[in-house]
Enzyme design. Structure first.
Site, PDB file in Angstrom:
ATOM      1  N   LYS A   1     -13.940  -4.657  -5.971  1.00 52.10           N
ATOM      2  CA  LYS A   1     -15.047  -3.977  -5.456  1.00 52.10           C
ATOM      3  C   LYS A   1     -14.222  -2.877  -4.991  1.00 52.10           C
ATOM      4  O   LYS A   1     -13.081  -2.542  -4.393  1.00 52.10           O
ATOM      5  CB  LYS A   1     -15.350  -4.594  -4.342  1.00 52.10           C
ATOM      6  CG  LYS A   1     -16.794  -3.800  -3.554  1.00 52.10           C
ATOM      7  CD  LYS A   1     -17.418  -4.993  -2.520  1.00 52.10           C
ATOM      8  CE  LYS A   1     -18.547  -4.159  -1.779  1.00 52.10           C
ATOM      9  NZ  LYS A   1     -19.519  -4.948  -1.128  1.00 52.10           N
TER      10      LYS A   1
ATOM     11  N   SER B   1     -24.103  -5.860  -1.465  1.00 55.16           N
ATOM     12  CA  SER B   1     -23.652  -4.725  -1.927  1.00 55.16           C
ATOM     13  C   SER B   1     -22.603  -4.731  -2.885  1.00 55.16           C
ATOM     14  O   SER B   1     -22.202  -3.883  -3.249  1.00 55.16           O
ATOM     15  CB  SER B   1     -23.052  -3.893  -0.717  1.00 55.16           C
ATOM     16  OG  SER B   1     -21.925  -4.768  -0.267  1.00 55.16           O
TER      17      SER B   1
ATOM     18  N   SER C   1     -23.603 -10.114   0.899  1.00 51.37           N
ATOM     19  CA  SER C   1     -23.392  -9.294  -0.354  1.00 51.37           C
ATOM     20  C   SER C   1     -22.526 -10.067  -1.364  1.00 51.37           C
ATOM     21  O   SER C   1     -22.143  -9.145  -2.373  1.00 51.37           O
ATOM     22  CB  SER C   1     -22.660  -7.967   0.256  1.00 51.37           C
ATOM     23  OG  SER C   1     -23.414  -7.278   1.073  1.00 51.37           O
TER      24      SER C   1
END
Length: 472
Positions: free
Chosen positions: A82, A155, A179
């Protein structure tokens, strides 16, 4: 083996074949880069792709293999992280326009540990702004590979899309309110939110320091175990990382669930989850019971206040994390993160004290419950597969936001580990997940239960309907 079959091998399996010299890291890295070039133009899962460093790392892994030196189950396996994990010499923006030119001088601890374990970094995965709930207006959001009309989960949106689409063998995500769990259920993945403190957060952009968890997003429980084993452990750069010894999460993962006490609060599930989510949780419980687990009816401490407290605490801690740039550079922020930061800056000390008190009470009550059972089984979300239209319609509905994090945010507040597993599908074929919640630092038990479930079901073997690659 077709290109699709190669790209969808399990992480531990591709690592095994590389170590056995049945495959080369260069070959699998090249295959993934070709697949990314073919598919990611419409999926938008990568924020930054790094083909040259990836191929160089793959070649180095192959040289080590040829010399009889391997680094463990991840050796030579291509992964991605990420885009809030610092990567030396590679842009790291955390989904924020304000950080689009930031290039870290060193790797985050989790990135350094993945590299030390022999993993090959393909690049950085797209995400929402600052790891909150919406992508910055300047960013093209990732597209759900199962259905472009449906939400990806956030997210860790790029992590969910890339891993599900076979654009990496595993990825890192983060979870503050849900998330890792949201994109895992939406994309049919196995996502592990470790105990807070199990994995270092050094070099990872913060959303809310006391609720942020870094963890793997993979296609199987064994893959999650391998990645957690690489990234977990004490870190001098993060004093909140536990000093506890890191177990071998793959050892004993096949031990089964006979005698395991599984707590399920059916009243809570029926009241807070839609029909698909509730059905998948019930079906998963039945599978575990058939494997020898003992189902026990439990009543969880109330989640309602914890949900509201979690959102408010996230706002306050996010305001602290962004203090250097907000509100000084507020014009560069997107509207959703701006709203959160404004909320956080307005919370008074008395309110915060009450939140911390209630958080301690909830965490203690949950710990007491987990002395009566070994794990808890819950839905991963309130609604199985929301469409983008539904999400847009309810964007400003606070009750819809609270409902979405009802089954997730309380376990960020309690710092509990949670494993999300695909366990079914909606009537139109979209994946639906459930989660197992365990005691602090007992990720090994969650992974063992997940492994057993996946050996008794095939939900984690379903793949999104993407155009096939050409056979070679």
């Amino acid at each position: 083996m077709t290109p699709d079959e190669l790209c969808y091998l399990d992480l531990v399996e591709v690592g095994r074949r590389i170590r056995a010299r049945e495959l080369t890291s260069v070959a699998v890295t090249t295959a993934l880069l070709e697949r990314i070039a073919r598919l990611d133009g419409r999926l938008h899962s990568y924020a930054t792709l790094t083909p040259e460093p990836a191929l160089a790392a793959a070649a180095a892994a192959d040289r080590e293999t040829a010399q009889g030196r391997t680094r463990g189950p991840l050796h030579g396996a291509p992964i991605a992280v990420k885009d809030l994990c610092h990567t030396q010499g590679i842009p790291t923006s955390a989904g924020m326009a304000i950080h689009k030119d930031f290039v870290p001088a060193r790797d985050a601890t989790v990135v350094a540990r993945l590299k030390a374990a022999g993993a090959v970094l393909l690049g950085k995965l797209q995400m929402t702004e600052g790891a909150f709930s919406a992508h910055h207006p300047s960013i093209q959001p990732p597209v759900n590979p199962w259905s472009a009309a449906h939400w990806t989960g956030v997210s860790s949106s790029g992590s969910g899309v890339a891993t599900a689409a076979g654009l990496c063998y595993g990825s890192l995500g983060t979870d503050t309110l849900g998330s890792i769990r949201f994109p895992s259920t939406m994309n049919g993945l196995t996502g592990l939110k470790p105990t807070w403190g199990r994995v270092s957060r050094a070099g990872v952009f913060a959303l809310a320091d006391t609720m942020d968890h870094v963890g793997p997003m993979t296609r199987s429980a064994a893959d999650a175990a391998a990645m957690l084993g690489a990234i977990a452990g004490a870190d001098a750069d993060d004093p909140t990382a536990t000093q506890a010894v890191v177990p071998d999460y793959l050892a004993g993962i096949d031990g089964g669930v006979r005698g395991l006490r599984v707590g399920i609060d059916r009243t809570l599930i029926e009241a807070g989850a839609d029909a698909d989510m509730a059905r998948v949780a019930t079906d998963a419980a039945a599978v575990l019971e058939k494997l020898g687990a003992e189902l026990r009816k439990v009543t969880l401490p109330s989640l309602d206040q914890m949900v509201r407290d979690a959102v408010l605490l996230c706002a306050v801690e996010a305001a602290a994390a962004h203090e250097a740039t907000f509100p000084a550079r507020a014009s560069e922020y997107g509207p959703v993160l701006t709203q959160l930061l404004q909320l956080g800056r307005g919370v008074d000390g008395l309110t915060m004290a009450k939140i911390h008190q209630r958080r301690s009470v909830f965490s203690g009550a949950l710990a007491a419950l987990l002395r009566e059972v070994d794990i808890l089984l819950l839905p991963a979300m309130d609604i199985a597969a929301p469409t983008l239209a539904y999400m847009a319609e309810h964007r400003n509905d606070p009750e819809a936001r609270y409902g979405r994090v009802h089954f997730t945010a309380p376990f960020d507040m309690s710092a509990s580990p949670s494993l999300t597993l695909p366990g079914g599908a909606t009537t139109d074929g979209l994946p639906v997940g459930f989660q197992l919640v365990g005691r602090h630092f007992d990720e090994a038990l969650l992974l063992r239960a997940g492994y057993a479930f996946q050996h008794a079901s095939n939900w984690h073997r379903r793949r999104p309907p993407l155009p096939p690659g050409k056979a070679t």
